[in-house]
Structure formats: structure tokens, C-alpha cells
Design a protein around this motif. Structure first.
Motif, mmCIF file in Angstrom:
data_model
loop_
_atom_site.group_PDB
_atom_site.id
_atom_site.type_symbol
_atom_site.label_atom_id
_atom_site.label_comp_id
_atom_site.label_asym_id
_atom_site.label_seq_id
_atom_site.Cartn_x
_atom_site.Cartn_y
_atom_site.Cartn_z
ATOM 1 N N LEU A 150 0.803 -1.228 0.000
ATOM 2 C CA LEU A 150 0.000 0.000 0.000
ATOM 3 C C LEU A 150 0.832 1.273 0.000
ATOM 4 N N ALA A 151 1.996 1.241 0.646
ATOM 5 C CA ALA A 151 2.868 2.429 0.736
ATOM 6 C C ALA A 151 2.071 3.629 1.252
ATOM 7 N N LEU A 152 1.949 4.680 0.425
ATOM 8 C CA LEU A 152 1.283 5.908 0.871
ATOM 9 C C LEU A 152 -0.195 5.715 1.170
ATOM 10 N N ALA A 194 5.922 7.379 -5.273
ATOM 11 C CA ALA A 194 4.745 8.214 -5.547
ATOM 12 C C ALA A 194 4.969 9.621 -4.985
ATOM 13 N N PRO A 195 4.637 10.662 -5.747
ATOM 14 C CA PRO A 195 4.879 12.035 -5.268
ATOM 15 C C PRO A 195 3.993 12.389 -4.078
ATOM 16 N N LEU A 196 4.547 13.201 -3.181
ATOM 17 C CA LEU A 196 3.795 13.700 -2.027
ATOM 18 C C LEU A 196 3.207 15.048 -2.421
ATOM 19 N N THR A 197 1.959 15.040 -2.799
ATOM 20 C CA THR A 197 1.344 16.258 -3.331
ATOM 21 C C THR A 197 0.298 16.856 -2.406
ATOM 22 N N ASP A 198 -0.206 16.066 -1.476
ATOM 23 C CA ASP A 198 -1.284 16.535 -0.607
ATOM 24 C C ASP A 198 -0.719 16.961 0.749
ATOM 25 N N SER A 221 6.041 17.291 -4.219
ATOM 26 C CA SER A 221 5.821 17.874 -5.547
ATOM 27 C C SER A 221 4.396 18.426 -5.634
ATOM 28 N N HIS A 222 4.259 19.487 -6.441
ATOM 29 C CA HIS A 222 2.914 20.034 -6.692
ATOM 30 C C HIS A 222 2.982 20.998 -7.862
ATOM 31 N N GLU A 223 1.952 20.998 -8.663
ATOM 32 C CA GLU A 223 1.924 21.923 -9.801
ATOM 33 C C GLU A 223 1.819 23.366 -9.338
ATOM 34 N N ALA A 231 4.192 25.667 0.754
ATOM 35 C CA ALA A 231 3.523 25.416 2.035
ATOM 36 C C ALA A 231 3.948 24.054 2.587
ATOM 37 N N ILE A 232 4.110 23.066 1.712
ATOM 38 C CA ILE A 232 4.580 21.737 2.151
ATOM 39 C C ILE A 232 5.995 21.840 2.687
ATOM 40 N N TYR A 233 6.849 22.642 1.997
ATOM 41 C CA TYR A 233 8.226 22.833 2.473
ATOM 42 C C TYR A 233 8.254 23.503 3.842
#
Length: 820
Positions: free
Chosen positions: A431-433, A469-473, A528-530, A537-539
Motif C-alpha cells: 500500500l505504501a502511501l 509516488a509524489p507527495l502532493t497533498d 511535488s505540486h503543480e 507550504a509543504i516545504y
């Protein structure tokens, strides 16, 4: 009748001889072993003796004598004194001899003797056990002759075998019957099913009846002997269990048994025996046999009946192990291809109902065993129903409910802790993320001690990194950080924290700590995020969590955050300078301010690393054309150099980085650039070691000669270049130790040639010729050594380059004045 010294009529049977007591002088354990060895040797000798006479009678075609000696040989199997293992050895030796007897009977049958007469003749033997072995041997020939239907002979033999009720002797007798009949059973495509020989049903009846009687004998062994010999009897039963399981193997090998017959006839009769025997050892072994000997599709078709029986087993039976074994079997069947499980078979629901019923009925199960049941169910759900998070959530909900009702609260014993850790680790690989979406996953973490939570956190990060998988949320990232808290900061418990700190001094623990923090650092590269504002904000959130980790962690976790912010700054700057810039909440300047704050926070504890990060940020700011910001970053690096770096090697590394950064930055104002490069050159001239001074001053000369004259952003100061080179020559001349000055002279000569080739008007052929003469003079004065050979090789290559330029038409005129 002949009477020889070895004849049983003369000396008595081996069984009688065994009853003679051994010497009581040795210890009991040694005496038991020696006694068993002596008993087996005596019985084996008797078997060989009687087999010899039996074969001699067969050679003489004397049936009566052959049967007599065969009877005497088989009489040795009547013993009750041998342990199961030794009895098995004796049994195998007798079986080897019975093959010769069977072949003799086949010869008689082919020569015209009626097998029915043989069948009746052997029944005249006075002893039950030898008579039945002989009867089975003749029965094998009888079936092969097809003078009577196989089904009738098999039915007769299995009924006659009831004549031996001694548990161990009866077990081996019935094993012999199963062994002899294995290739003579009426089955689909079998020659023994033709002409009324029987059907698959007849074979089933024979095997199941033999199995029932075998199991009954096996169970009866438990009640034989003294009460204090219980453990010994249990061990003996474990040694003999294969004699019972062989019957189930025979059933599974019948070609005529399909899913329907297995479901309607075979399994119900087996399960009836299992349930009715009321013996924990038998029930455990037979249920395990059923799982392993029959095909997977049979299990899927009869899963409910099998699990129903599991709930009826004795309290001492480890039902969890049985269920886990069945789940593993079906998981292996469906692994990689879940469609192998028919949709009408609701396997998970059936297993879950069975587990629920067991937990309701067996309230005495300890917590660890209950958790093992849930772990097995979870593993089954992940393998057979990949992607179905409802099943995974259900398992975790049931586990949390069990833990909540635990009398000890969150204080679990070690086995329970291990099971909770396993329950949390199992879903990670697949399942990972996605575990972040499991409602109860984080709730279970509170039941683990700090060290176990850390281990789960490590496994979680490995799974996330491996998945890529990218961490976008932002919410998911926050949740992830909450789950890996043991990797982000020390335990609040001072006792645990103290122990952790002491362990950190150990090399192995330090290495493990570094691996853990590098794993955390890799998370930054997945962020990552577009939307640049969302990524920033994630940083910021990551910075907040990383900042709580203490001094030891930030050297690993904050560095990738700097490089992530540098990438983000490039993207934002590109958007800001586009023809139609979007409305951004966080500007590029704000991102550089964010980087400045991080590096400043690290500077006090990691000056060397922070200096490099300041310089890296300076390059990023210069590329974004923020002159003042780039100047500020380089200034901060200079302050760190002056205030914090005292080690000469660290100073040298820092200066090389500073020179490289200044050469890469092309957007400074001329005044600011001149200030920075002058300061850097001054640092170089103040280094502790003269060779380092010489080389760094030479390197700093490149700061005054940047780019080509045709380039718009070039910076040329020929006079300052010459000053640097002359200053380096003076420093090199002072380095008299180990002829180091000659090495440095050759290196400086190469720098002179570089500037001469690049049209620095202050560097003339006169300087180069003079330097060549100086080097020639010093080389002549050097002693013959490896160092001289290295210098000469370097110098030779330099002179060859000059000669090459003199020979080239394009550069000959320019290089001609240089005197070699």
C-alpha cells in the motif's frame, strides 16, 4: 521339523529374549538406549535368519516351509518393547523380505496355482499379526490376478485388519495394507476398475475406512501406559503421525475424485473423523494434512465446511495456526492473480466469520494469539484482494477494538508488541502511501513503545520511497510526519532519551541513526505540486517538523530542503518573468528568505556545511538575477569563514568553494564583485600553509579574468592577474622543504601559459621565459628521487605543449619569443 541353534523353538522367540533384564549397573538413560539397540539387533538378526530359510524354501518351491518361516519372521513384529523409531526400522526390513514372498506368490499364480487357495491357506496361520501380513501379501497377488473383483478383496482385507487392536502394531499393519493397495485401487483409467472390479467410490470407501481405523489406533496410543509417560507418548505419536496422513495422500491421488465428489463425499467423512476423535494432537495434524494434500480449488469449494469444523475443535488445538496455514495456501494460489478466487466464493467474509466466532467462544486466548489471527486475516486480504482497503480497514478496526478492551491498556507485553508491529508493517509493501487513508492505522501506533514505533516508521518510509509516488497533498504529508515522529525527534521520556543518546555514541548506532535520517531526507525529493504556493507550504511544514529534531538531525534533513527550495525558486522566477505572470502568494524573494533562515539556523552547529549552502544559494540567487540577495549569501559565507572556520583543511575547502561560486556568478555589480574577490584573495594569502597559500592565490587570479572579451558580462583586470601570479611566485620560492617550490613553479608556469594564450597583455613571453629558466636551474639542483621524476614529467609535458604551439602556424608567431 528342523531344530537349529537359532530356531525359536530352541531358544525362544526374540520377544521372549527381550524380556530378559539387562545389567542394572549403568544409568537408566544409557541403559534404555543400549537396551533398545540390543533389542533391535536381536529382532533384526531373527528376521534375517528366518528370511534366509524362507528364501531357501522358495527356491525349493516348498510353499509350506516358506509360509512357516515367513510366519516366524513376521512374529518379530509382535513386539511391544521397541520405540516407534526402532519398530519402524524393523518394519522396513520385514517389508523388504515380503517383496520376495509376494514375487514367489506371483510365480505360483503364473504356474497355475489358484490364488483363492493361497488366500485360504495363509489364514490357517495361528498368530493374528503374521496371518494378516501374509493375507495382505497374498491379497495383492489376488487383485493383480483379477480372479476376483478388487473391491471385494480390498473390503475383506480392511475388515480383517481389525483383528489387530494394539495401537502401534495395528498402525504399521494398516500402513502395509495402504502401501500394497496404492497401485491396485479401482480408479478412472485403472485396469482394476474394469469388468466389475470396482469404482472410485469403492476406493474411497476402502481408504476412508482404513483411515478411520488408523486414526482410532493412533488416538488410542495416548491412553496407553502410565500417566507420567504422557510426554513420551505424545512424542511417539508425533513420530507415527505420517502413518495416518498417508491415507489422505492416497485419497488426493485418486484421479476420479473431482471437486463435487470431494465436497459431497470425501471431506465430510474426513471432517467427521476429525471432529469425533476429540484428540488435540490428531485434530491439529489431520487439519494440517487436509490443507496440504488436496488441491487449492478443492479448498475454495469447501471452505465453509472446513472452517465450520475449525470452530468445533478442542480447546487445546491451535486453530490460529490451522487458519493461517489455509490462508497462506490460498494466498499463494491467488498471489499475482486474484481472479483465481471465484467471485461467488466470499473467502474473506468466511474467514472473518470464523475468526469472530472463535474469539467469542475462546475467551481464554491471550492477546498475542488474538493479534496473530488478525495478522493472518490482514495478510490474506492484502494478497487475495489487493486494492480492497475496506478489508484492510476492517482488520485494523477489529485489532484496535481488541487493544482497546485490553485490561493493561497501552502497556503490552513483548509478544503482543511484536504482533502489533507486524500488523502495521504488513500493509506497507503493497500500500505504501495508501496507508495514510487507513482510519485506524495511526491509532494503533500509540500501543507501541517508542523503539517499535521507530521501526514501523522506518518500514513506512522505505515503502514510500520504494513506491516513488509524489507527495502532493499537504494533509497527507502532515499525517505522514505524525506517523514517523520517532524519526523526527527524540522521545519526550527523559529516561528513554538518555538511553538513546548513549547509544548514539556507539559507531553502529550512529550508523543506524544516519541511515534513518537519510531516509527521512529522501522524502523531500518526493514532495511535488503543480501549484508553487502549495509546494512552498509543504516545504514550510516540513521545515517545522524537521526543526524539532534537534542538532543531530538537521544536518541530514534540512539540506535537501534547501535544494528543493532552490528548484522551486527557479520555477517561480520563470513564472514571474513570463509575459503574463500569474498571481503568486509566495514570490521568489520569499523563497530565498526561507532558505536564508534555514542556513542561518544551521550555521552555529555546522559552519562548514552552512558555508557551502550559503554559496549554493548565492548561485541560485545570481541565476534569478537577484544581485543584492546573492551578495548577502556570499557575505554570510565570508562571515562564517572568518568567525567559525579554524581548521586549515576546512579553510582550504571553503576557499575553493568560494572561488568556484564567484566564478559562476555573472550578475554582480562590478563594485560588489570587486569587493568579494578582493576579500577572497586576501583570505587565500593568509592561509596557514605556504603551499596552500601559493595554490589558492594562483587560483584567485582567475577571479580577475572571467569570461571572454566578446562576452557582455566579462570581467578582466590584467594587472591584478599579474599581481596574483607574482605573489604566488614569491610564496613558492619560500617553500624550500622537499623541493615543493619546484612543483609550485611548474604549476604557476601553466597558469602563465593560460593567460598568455587568452591574450592577457600583462603576461608577456619575457615572464614565461624567465620562469622556465628558473625551473631549469632548480631542477638541476634536485637530487634523484621519485619527487624529481614527477616534477620532470609534469614539466616535460608543459614544454611539449609550448613546442606544439610554436610549431602551429596560427600560434607560432606569438609563442616564438619564448625561450625553452
Amino acid at each position: 521339523t528342523r531344530c537349529t541353534p537359532w530356531d525359536p523353538a530352541h531358544l525362544g522367540t526374540a520377544g521372549e529374549r527381550r524380556r530378559r533384564p539387562l545389567s542394572r549397573g549403568s544409568s537408566s538413560s544409557m541403559a534404555d538406549t543400549d537396551e533398545q539397540r540390543e533389542l533391535l539387533d536381536q529382532s533384526t538378526k531373527s528376521v534375517k535368519e528366518q528370511a534366509f530359510y524362507m528364501k531357501r524354501a522358495m527356491d525349493q518351491n516348498d510353499l509350506k516351509e516358506a509360509l512357516k518361516f515367513a510366519k516366524d519372521m513376521l512374529k518379530e513384529l509382535k513386539t511391544s518393547s521397541l520405540t516407534p523409531r526402532n519398530y519402524y526400522d524393523l518394519y522396513m526390513k520385514v517389508l523388504d523380505e515380503l517383496r520376495y514372498l509376494e514375487e514367489f506368490f506371483m510365480t505360483l499364480q503364473r504356474s497355475g496355482t489358484a490364488v483363492s487357495e493361497l488366500y485360504e491357506q495363509v489364514q490357517s496361520c495361528g498368530m493374528v499379526l503374521p496371518r494378516l501380513y501374509l493375507l495382505i501379501t497374498v491379497g495383492s497377488v489376488y487383485i493383480q490376478s483379477r480372479q476376483a473383483p478388487a473391491k471385494d478383496i480390498l473390503k475383506d482385507l480392511v475388515e480383517m485388519a481389525k483383528g489387530v487392536q494394539h495401537p502401534m502394531r495395528g498402525l504399521f499393519l494398516r500402513n502395509y495394507l495402504s502401501h500394497v493397495a496404492r497401485d491396485k485401487l479401482p480408479d478412472v483409467g485403472s485396469e482394476y476398475a474394469e469388468a466389475g472390479g470396482g469404482t472410485v467410490q469403492d476406493s474411497l470407501d476402502f481408504i476412508v475406512q482404513n483411515f478411520s481405523e488408523t486414526n482410532r489406533l493412533w488416538v488410542r496410543m495416548q491412553n496407553q501406559g502410565k500417566v507420567n509417560d504422557k510426554k513420551r507418548r505424545e512424542k511417539e505419536r508425533q513420530d507415527l503421525r505420517i502413518l495416518v496422513g498417508t491415507n489422505l495422500v492416497r485419497l488426493s491421488q485418486l484421479e476420479g475424485v473431482d471437486v463435487d465428489i470431494y465436497k459431497e463425499t470425501v471431506l465430510p467423512r474426513i471432517l467427521e473423523q476429525v471432529a469425533n476423535c476429540k484428540d488435540a494432537i490428531a485434530q491439529s495434524y489431520l487439519m494440517d494434512c487436509i490443507i496440504h494434500v488436496f488441491p487449492d480449488d478443492f479448498h475454495l469449494a469447501t471452505l465453509e465446511a472446513f472452517l465450520q469444523t475449525c470452530t468445533q475443535l478442542k480447546e487445546k488445538v491451535n486453530v490460529r495456526a490451522i487458519l493461517e496455514s489455509m490462508m497462506d495456501r490460498l494466498s499463494g494460489f491467488a498471489d499475482g492473480n486474484p481472479s483465481m478466487i471465484p467471485p461467488e466464493v466470499q473467502a474473506f467474509q468466511v474467514f472473518n466469520e470464523c475468526v469472530t466466532k472463535l474469539l467469542e467462544e475462546r475467551t481464554s486466548l491471550d492477546l498475542a494469539e488474538v493479534l496473530r489471527l488478525q495478522k493472518a486475516l490482514l495478510n490474506f486480504a492484502l494478497k487475495c484482494y489487493p486494492g480492497n482497503l475496506d478489508y484492510v480497514n476492517h482488520c485494523l478496526e477489529q485489532t484496535v477494538a481488541v487493544l482497546t478492551n485490553n485490561e493493561k491498556g497501552t502497556d503490552l507485553d513483548e509478544p503482543a508488541v511484536q504482533e502489533v508491529e507486524a500488523l502495521l508493517s504488513i500493509p506497507l509493501s503493497s500500500l505504501a502511501l495508501e496507508v495514510l487513508s487507513l482510519n485506524q492505522y495511526s491509532d494503533m501506533l500509540v500501543y507501541l513503545p517508542w523503539a517499535s514505533r521507530k521501526q514501523v516508521a522506518v518500514e513506512l518510509l522505505r515503502a514510500v520511497v520504494a513506491a516513488g509516488a509524489p507527495l502532493t497533498d499537504r494533509a497527507n504529508v502532515e499525517k505522514l510526519f505524525e506517523m514517523i515522529v520517532p524519526l523526527l525527534k527524540d522521545n519526550a521520556d527523559p529516561n528513554v532519551a538518555e538511553a538513546s543518546e548513549e547509544a548514539g555514541d556507539d559507531d553502529e548506532s550512529a550508523s543506524e541513526f544516519e541511515r534513518e535520517q537519510l531516509l527521512v531526507a529522501r522524502l523531500v525529493h518526493l514532495m511535488s505540486h503543480e501549484n508553487t504556493d502549495e509546494l512552498f507550504a509543504i516545504y514550510i511544514m516540513a521545515r517545522r517538523h524537521f526543526g524539532q529534531g534537534g542538532v543531530k538531525r538537521i544536518q541530514y534533513t534540512l539540506v535537501p530542503l534547501i535544494f528543493g527550495a532552490l528548484r522551486l525558486a527557479q520555477v517561480v522566477r520563470k513564472l514571474e518573468t513570463s509575459e503574463e505572470p500569474p498571481e503568486l502568494t509566495n514570490s521568489c524573494r520569499r523563497i530565498f528568505q526561507f532558505m536564508h533562515e534555514i542556513v542561518t539556523a544551521m550555521a552555529a552547529n555546522y559552519p562548514d556545511l552552512s558555508l557551502k549552502l550559503f554559496l549554493q544559494c548565492a548561485q541560485g540567487a545570481d541565476q534569478a538575477d537577484f544581485k543584492a540577495i546573492a551578495y548577502e549569501f556570499v557575505s554570510q559565507a565570508s562571515i562564517l569563514y572568518e568567525d567559525e572556520l579554524t581548521d586549515s583543511k576546512a579553510q582550504l575547502r571553503a576557499l575553493i568553494s568560494m572561488v568556484g561560486t564567484l566564478l559562476a556568478c555573472r550578475n554582480f555589480n562590478e563594485e560588489d564583485y570587486d569587493t568579494l574577490i578582493t576579500k577572497t584573495t586576501q583570505y587565500a594569502a593568509k592561509l596557514l600553509k605556504k603551499p596552500d597559500q601559493c595554490r589558492m592565490v594562483t587560483l584567485c587570479s582567475h577571479l580577475f579574468w572571467v569570461g571572454k572579451e566578446s562576452e557582455e558580462k566579462h570581467y578582466h583586470d590584467p594587472r591584478r592577474v599579474l599581481e596574483c601570479l607574482q605573489r604566488s611566485l614569491k610564496i613558492a620560492d619560500v617553500c624550500m622543504s622537499s623541493s615543493m617550490h619546484v612543483h609550485l613553479f611548474v604549476e604557476i608556469l601553466n597558469q602563465y601559459l593560460y593567460y598568455f594564450e587568452n591574450d592577457n597583455q600583462m603576461i608577456t613571453s619575457k615572464y614565461i621565459s624567465g620562469l622556465i629558466a628558473l625551473i631549469n636551474e632548480h631542477i638541476e639542483n634536485m637530487d634523484q628521487s621519485e619527487q624529481r621524476a614527477e616534477v620532470e614529467a609534469h614539466y616535460h609535458n608543459t614544454l611539449e605543449h609550448i613546442k606544439g604551439m610554436q610549431a602551429n602556424e596560427k600560434t607560432a608567431e606569438k609563442f616564438a619569443p619564448i625561450e625553452l
